[in-house]
Design an enzyme around this catalytic site. Sequence first.
Site, PDB file in Angstrom:
ATOM      1  N   LYS A 179      -6.564  -7.181   3.809  1.00 37.86           N
ATOM      2  CA  LYS A 179      -6.527  -8.120   4.949  1.00 37.86           C
ATOM      3  C   LYS A 179      -7.805  -8.073   5.785  1.00 37.86           C
ATOM      4  CE  LYS A 179      -1.494  -8.194   5.414  1.00 37.86           C
ATOM      5  NZ  LYS A 179      -1.042  -7.070   4.562  1.00 37.86           N
ATOM      6  N   GLY A 181     -18.594 -12.580   8.101  1.00 41.74           N
ATOM      7  CA  GLY A 181     -19.010 -12.461   6.707  1.00 41.74           C
ATOM      8  C   GLY A 181     -19.849 -11.227   6.421  1.00 41.74           C
ATOM      9  N   THR A 232     -20.034  -8.350   7.963  1.00 39.76           N
ATOM     10  CA  THR A 232     -19.279  -7.093   8.066  1.00 39.76           C
ATOM     11  C   THR A 232     -18.320  -6.915   6.895  1.00 39.76           C
ATOM     12  OG1 THR A 232     -19.463  -7.157  10.464  1.00 39.76           O
ATOM     13  CG2 THR A 232     -17.710  -5.765   9.559  1.00 39.76           C
ATOM     14  N   ARG A 253       9.834  -1.550  -0.498  1.00 44.75           N
ATOM     15  CA  ARG A 253      10.942  -0.623  -0.283  1.00 44.75           C
ATOM     16  C   ARG A 253      12.199  -0.990  -1.062  1.00 44.75           C
ATOM     17  NH1 ARG A 253      10.075  -0.944   6.042  1.00 44.75           N
ATOM     18  NH2 ARG A 253       9.162  -2.919   5.293  1.00 44.75           N
TER      19      ARG A 253
HETATM   20  P1  BMP Z   1       8.318  -4.093   1.825  1.00 39.74           P
HETATM   21  O1  BMP Z   1       8.842  -4.881   0.610  1.00 39.74           O
HETATM   22  O2  BMP Z   1       8.551  -2.629   1.709  1.00 39.74           O
HETATM   23  O3  BMP Z   1       8.752  -4.685   3.141  1.00 39.74           O
HETATM   24  O4  BMP Z   1       6.712  -4.201   1.764  1.00 39.74           O
HETATM   25  C1  BMP Z   1       6.033  -5.412   1.957  1.00 39.74           C
HETATM   26  C2  BMP Z   1       4.553  -5.233   1.676  1.00 39.74           C
HETATM   27  O5  BMP Z   1       3.901  -6.499   1.789  1.00 39.74           O
HETATM   28  C3  BMP Z   1       3.815  -4.300   2.631  1.00 39.74           C
HETATM   29  O6  BMP Z   1       2.804  -3.638   1.885  1.00 39.74           O
HETATM   30  C4  BMP Z   1       3.155  -5.229   3.632  1.00 39.74           C
HETATM   31  O7  BMP Z   1       1.940  -4.703   4.136  1.00 39.74           O
HETATM   32  C5  BMP Z   1       2.903  -6.470   2.801  1.00 39.74           C
HETATM   33  N1  BMP Z   1       2.946  -7.755   3.537  1.00 39.74           N
HETATM   34  C6  BMP Z   1       4.102  -8.195   4.173  1.00 39.74           C
HETATM   35  O8  BMP Z   1       5.127  -7.511   4.183  1.00 39.74           O
HETATM   36  N2  BMP Z   1       4.084  -9.420   4.783  1.00 39.74           N
HETATM   37  C7  BMP Z   1       2.991 -10.223   4.817  1.00 39.74           C
HETATM   38  O9  BMP Z   1       3.053 -11.313   5.358  1.00 39.74           O
HETATM   39  C8  BMP Z   1       1.826  -9.781   4.162  1.00 39.74           C
HETATM   40  C9  BMP Z   1       1.825  -8.550   3.523  1.00 39.74           C
HETATM   41  O10 BMP Z   1       0.744  -8.149   2.887  1.00 39.74           O
END
Ligand code: BMP
Length: 260
Positions: A94, A99, A101, A230
Amino acid sequence: VSYSQMTYAQRGKQHTNPVAQELFAIMERKRSNLSLAADVATKAELLALADKVGPYICVLKTHIDVISDFDADLVAQLQVLASKHDFLLFEDRKFADIGNTVKLQYGGGIYRIADWAHITNCHVIPGEGIIQGLAEVGIPKGRGLLLLAEMSSKGMLATGAYTDKNIEMAVRNDFVIGFIGSRRFTEERDLITMTPGVGLHAAGDALGQQYRTPEMIVTENGSDVIIVGRGIYGPGKDPVTEAQRYRDAGWAAYEKRLFV
Ligand code: BMP
């Protein structure tokens, strides 16, 4: 015919970006549109999880900066697992700076993300220069970029005109292979949507995460890849059983979309 009605194999054959071609080919070979969000805390846990779940996924999504004992060998071993199990590496970095940096952050530092991550992502808050900066580093290495056109969390601000700007920028930048978001966004070219916030059991978490099912995301909304964390490795779960369940649910949702 809409891209959502085409098979992953067909889309891979006509795509011009090498990462997108490879991703579609893997999805078809493994009959999987599942990406694992492997948000664990140590090198050993990450490698063990990637090795177990590897056979069922098309993409391993990392947050490499949460690994407490990160070292260059972790990257080497992730690359070995990516070849062994046939998946791509997506560093969910993310990027969100100017640009110049992001060029430094993407190519350098201790993580050297561009050297190993087939895919990374960015916010377009700084304007189109962020894509140009990342592209200068990533295109020569054959990488691809996703734009965060939306987010899954409660109250997120990426909506309306902001989401539309993401789509415009994606369409005109070849380095962009798609989006993080909840749906198919455009038919102007074949931009891939990957969707986090996917779960079969829970509705969300205590910190604003919101979950939708593979069927809502893939069949109804036309997204291409489900990202599950998860739901696969959370407390009390058997990661292999859950990965198979999500892989099957994601693939069934895709086939249902093709044959309606
Ligand atoms: P989980 O299924 O455990 O909630 O994990 C979601 C993953 O997706 C995390 O790594 C989170 O940083 C990423 N993520 C998100 O949940 N929502 C977004 O809008 C963008 C993401 O990258």
